[in-house]
Design a protein around this motif. Structure first.
Motif: not given
Length: 255
Positions: A60-61, A213
Motif C-alpha cells: 500500500s501507499s 498510514r
C-alpha cells in the motif's frame, strides 16, 4: 510464456514477496527488461500494482491499496482477534453489514454460533462462506465485481444500500490519521459511507498498522463510530489524540 500468463505470474510473485526489481523479474521469466516494463505498465494501468524505482510493488501507499490477496497475508492473528471481538457485539436476530475488507470479513467464521442473523455484504469471500448456511439470511449486494478488492461496488451496490437498514455495520479502512479515517479508492469510500448511513451502530475494525498510514481520500471521522476495534495498542500520541476526541478505542490484546 504468453504475456497474459507472465503477467499473472508477476502478480503471483509479488503477492508472496511484496516487491520485486525489474532485473529479478527479467531473470525469473527469462525475458528482456523492456518486456517486463511493458508488463508492469499494463498491470499498473489495471490498478493491480504500482511501479517504483527499479521495479514494482503491491504494498500500500497513499494512493494505492494492495490487492486483497496480499492484505489477507498481513497481520493475520491480529485480524482474527479483532473478528472475534466484533462478533461478540452481535446478537441473534440482528441484521449486520460486513464490508469488503479482510478484517471485517473475518467475522463470517464466527456467525454460526449467533444465528439467526441477516447478513448484508459486498464481500465475495463472506458471500461464499455464508451461502447456504443454516440460520443465516444472506443479502448479497450486487454491482460490478472488483478482482482487486474481491467485492462488489458501483451504482448497483450503492442503490441497494440506500434501500436497506441494519442494526450494526462492521467496516474497515486502510488509514487512520489523527481522528479521521482515509482510503485510497473513492468508489470504495462511497460504498463504505453508505454502509454507515444504513446502520444504527457502527464499528471500525483496523489492525494497528493502519494508524498513521497515509491514504488519499477522507472516509469518515472516527466520531461516527461507536468504537474503533484494533488488536494492538497504537503509539502513545495517537492514543492521546483519540482519548482527547472522546473516541472509544477497544484493544483486543494478544491471546
Amino acid at each position: 510464456m504468453k504475456a497474459e500468463g507472465r503477467r499473472q505470474g508477476i502478480l503471483d510473485l509479488l503477492m508472496e514477496a511484496g516487491t520485486a526489481t525489474v532485473e529479478e523479474l527479467s531473470a525469473h521469466f527469462d525475458v528482456s527488461r523492456m518486456t517486463i516494463h511493458r508488463d508492469l505498465d499494463q498491470l499498473e494501468q489495471e490498478g493491480l500494482l504500482r511501479k517504483v524505482r527499479g521495479g514494482a510493488s503491491v504494498q500500500s501507499s497513499g494512493q494505492f491499496e494492495s490487492d486483497f490477496r496480499y492484505r489477507q497475508r498481513l497481520a493475520g492473528p491480529e485480524k482474527q482477534r479483532i473478528a472475534v471481538a466484533a462478533a461478540s457485539l452481535v446478537e441473534p436476530g440482528q441484521t449486520i453489514i460486513v464490508d469488503d475488507s479482510s478484517t471485517a470479513g473475518g467475522i463470517a467464521a464466527h456467525l454460526a454460533d449467533i444465528r439467526p442473523l441477516t447478513v448484508i455484504t459486498n464481500n465475495l469471500g463472506v458471500i461464499q462462506e455464508l451461502s447456504g448456511a443454516a440460520g443465516i439470511t444472506l443479502i448479497a449486494l450486487g454491482g460490478q465485481y472488483s478482482k482487486k478488492f474481491h467485492g462488489f461496488f458501483g451504482l448497483v451496490t450503492d442503490e441497494a444500500l440506500r434501500s436497506l437498514r441494519a442494526d450494526v455495520a462492521f467496516v474497515s479502512t486502510s488509514s487512520i490519521h489523527g481522528v479521521r479515517a482515509f482510503h485510497q479508492d473513492q468508489e470504495v469510500v462511497q460504498t463504505k459511507r453508505l454502509m454507515l448511513a444504513a446502520a444504527e451502530r457502527k464499528y471500525l475494525l483496523a489492525d494497528h498498522g493502519k494508524f498513521g498510514r497515509p491514504a488519499l481520500h477522507f472516509f469518515a471521522g472516527l466520531d461516527r463510530f461507536d468504537a474503533v476495534l484494533t488488536g494492538e495498542e497504537p503509539p502513545a500520541p495517537m492514543r492521546k489524540a483519540l482519548h482527547e476526541a472522546g473516541i472509544k478505542l477497544t484493544v483486543t490484546g494478544k491471546a
